[in-house]
Design an enzyme around this catalytic site. Sequence first.
Site, mmCIF file in Angstrom:
data_model
loop_
_atom_site.group_PDB
_atom_site.id
_atom_site.type_symbol
_atom_site.label_atom_id
_atom_site.label_comp_id
_atom_site.label_asym_id
_atom_site.label_seq_id
_atom_site.Cartn_x
_atom_site.Cartn_y
_atom_site.Cartn_z
ATOM 1 N N SER A 69 0.798 -1.194 -0.170
ATOM 2 C CA SER A 69 0.007 -0.134 -0.186
ATOM 3 C C SER A 69 0.867 1.251 0.003
ATOM 4 O O SER A 69 0.235 2.541 -0.062
ATOM 5 C CB SER A 69 -1.080 -0.002 1.341
ATOM 6 O OG SER A 69 -0.302 -0.189 2.335
ATOM 7 N N THR A 113 -2.116 3.558 4.170
ATOM 8 C CA THR A 113 -1.173 4.747 3.857
ATOM 9 C C THR A 113 -0.449 5.112 5.065
ATOM 10 O O THR A 113 -0.601 4.822 5.950
ATOM 11 C CB THR A 113 -2.107 5.988 3.634
ATOM 12 O OG1 THR A 113 -2.800 5.953 2.457
ATOM 13 C CG2 THR A 113 -1.201 7.155 3.638
ATOM 14 N N THR A 139 1.432 6.900 -0.363
ATOM 15 C CA THR A 139 0.631 5.856 -0.537
ATOM 16 C C THR A 139 0.311 5.544 -2.028
ATOM 17 O O THR A 139 0.637 6.205 -2.998
ATOM 18 C CB THR A 139 -0.789 6.143 0.165
ATOM 19 O OG1 THR A 139 -1.845 5.175 -0.151
ATOM 20 C CG2 THR A 139 -1.728 6.910 -1.080
ATOM 21 N N ARG A 183 -7.131 8.310 -10.570
ATOM 22 C CA ARG A 183 -7.996 8.575 -9.329
ATOM 23 C C ARG A 183 -7.080 8.962 -8.401
ATOM 24 O O ARG A 183 -5.916 8.548 -8.077
ATOM 25 C CB ARG A 183 -8.711 7.305 -8.735
ATOM 26 C CG ARG A 183 -9.516 7.531 -7.427
ATOM 27 C CD ARG A 183 -8.483 7.092 -6.346
ATOM 28 N NE ARG A 183 -9.151 7.194 -5.053
ATOM 29 C CZ ARG A 183 -8.383 6.932 -3.674
ATOM 30 N NH1 ARG A 183 -7.268 6.736 -3.755
ATOM 31 N NH2 ARG A 183 -9.422 7.228 -2.852
ATOM 32 N N VAL A 184 -7.357 10.349 -7.575
ATOM 33 C CA VAL A 184 -6.433 10.816 -6.744
ATOM 34 C C VAL A 184 -7.317 10.814 -5.282
ATOM 35 O O VAL A 184 -8.282 11.260 -5.319
ATOM 36 C CB VAL A 184 -5.901 12.467 -7.101
ATOM 37 C CG1 VAL A 184 -5.129 12.867 -5.726
ATOM 38 C CG2 VAL A 184 -5.103 12.115 -8.401
ATOM 39 N N GLY A 185 -6.638 10.371 -4.345
ATOM 40 C CA GLY A 185 -7.230 10.108 -3.166
ATOM 41 C C GLY A 185 -6.771 11.317 -1.995
ATOM 42 O O GLY A 185 -6.263 12.168 -2.514
ATOM 43 N N ASP A 186 -6.953 10.941 -0.947
ATOM 44 C CA ASP A 186 -6.973 12.171 0.019
ATOM 45 C C ASP A 186 -5.403 12.566 0.409
ATOM 46 O O ASP A 186 -5.098 13.703 0.601
ATOM 47 C CB ASP A 186 -7.629 11.981 1.479
ATOM 48 C CG ASP A 186 -7.040 10.665 2.034
ATOM 49 O OD1 ASP A 186 -6.766 9.615 1.259
ATOM 50 O OD2 ASP A 186 -6.852 10.397 3.428
ATOM 51 N N THR A 237 -5.283 7.699 7.277
ATOM 52 C CA THR A 237 -5.599 6.633 6.318
ATOM 53 C C THR A 237 -6.917 6.055 6.284
ATOM 54 O O THR A 237 -7.778 6.058 7.069
ATOM 55 C CB THR A 237 -4.462 5.569 6.921
ATOM 56 O OG1 THR A 237 -4.578 4.377 6.093
ATOM 57 C CG2 THR A 237 -4.777 5.188 8.423
ATOM 58 N N GLY A 238 -7.099 5.487 5.101
ATOM 59 C CA GLY A 238 -8.264 4.741 4.922
ATOM 60 C C GLY A 238 -8.880 5.250 3.697
ATOM 61 O O GLY A 238 -8.252 5.543 2.722
ATOM 62 N N GLY A 264 -9.843 7.487 1.004
ATOM 63 C CA GLY A 264 -9.799 8.966 0.904
ATOM 64 C C GLY A 264 -10.870 9.479 0.451
ATOM 65 O O GLY A 264 -11.203 10.914 0.850
HETATM 66 C C1 SD4 Z 1 -6.216 6.823 -0.540
HETATM 67 N N1 SD4 Z 1 -6.188 7.114 1.842
HETATM 68 O O1 SD4 Z 1 -5.959 6.637 -1.655
HETATM 69 C C2 SD4 Z 1 -5.567 6.387 0.917
HETATM 70 C C3 SD4 Z 1 -5.391 4.685 1.237
HETATM 71 C C4 SD4 Z 1 -5.450 4.316 2.412
HETATM 72 O O2 SD4 Z 1 -5.841 3.029 4.009
HETATM 73 O O3 SD4 Z 1 -5.008 5.009 3.221
HETATM 74 N N2 SD4 Z 1 -6.027 3.394 2.726
HETATM 75 O O4 SD4 Z 1 -7.695 6.856 -0.620
#
Ligand code: SD4
Length: 346
Positions: A88, A195, A213, A223-226, A246-247, A249
């Site tokens: 990850s 992350t 991450t 796709r772009v996350g948080d 983390t999680g 996004g």
């Molecule tokens: C995302 N927050 O790209 C990241 C992934 C992550 O636990 O942290 N997942 O959405």
Amino acid sequence: MSTTSRREFLAQAASVTVVARALTHSATAADVPPVLSQPQPGPLVVSTWPFGKPSNEQALKILKEGGSPLDAVEQGIRLTESDLGNPSVGLGGIPNSEGIVQLDACIMSGPGHRAGSVAAVTGFQHPISIARRVMETTRHVMLVGEGAMRFASEHGFEKGPEVTEGQREAWKKWKAEQPKPTTGGARPPAPNHDTLALILLAPDGNIYGGCSTSGWGYKLPGRVGDSPIIGGGLYVDNEVGAAGATGIGENVMRFCGTFLFVELMRQGRHPQEACIEAIQRIAKLDPKGFDLSINFIALDKQGRYGAAGTGSGFQYAVASNTYSRVEQSPGLTAAPIGPVGGNQGK
Ligand code: SD4
């Protein structure tokens, strides 16, 4: 904490299921508020997940050897990015739906309130270092995709595989199981996405942070996350503190997650209280309630820290010059309050 605010906190925490805070403590205590950490001087490093522990230790080592706090953040995160067995973070990560690992990262310096970020970068080993270079050598904060990769090439950053052999095989299997054509992004089986967010209180009281991450496994290309979003996956305010996420996004960035945490600390909340209150606030707005897969760490200027997540919470790592350990965050599971609509994420 004053008696009143302590009482308010106890009331607020009544809906929080707390698993034992330190993993060395075997007892679990449902409906008991978590221990509030006491102030301590820097260096103090807090990061997400147990794989943050070696990164924390690396950051402290860099400081001990005379490196700057930004070096510490960068080198700490690079350690995890280098681990091709980590699914990850870095190029060992789960690829996107086209089988290519696409990385996001950002870095912040409390002094000067500086930030650098890259998103949707493929084939480079250390997005955290590219983000730092963006911060230190350009007039921009964020570069994405093709432009970010051209910048990284021009600056001679190390290249690596588009995807590891193991992840390619897993992706092929996943791909074969997908209905065709794939639309809307597939939901990976949990826990397929973690992350590394790392926040640091330096010995001089300044605060720094970074985040890296490979994001949501099998996400749509582009796709772009948080994680590379300032105020989403990471926020540092040198007057107050820092937070990292983390999680999923999509469930963080719609709420400016880490910015919200820092603002609650600015209003006087202990980082642990801020984590719980902010998640409760997010869950109240989101129709999915607490079913969000979001987790946060927070650290304040006084060297107090905390963490919380939805569901069963998550493990995070904390280190100073005298200890380095993994702790268990509280998990928030109470029923949603007043859904108001929305359809992103999960
Ligand atoms: C995302 N927050 O790209 C990241 C992934 C992550 O636990 O942290 N997942 O959405």
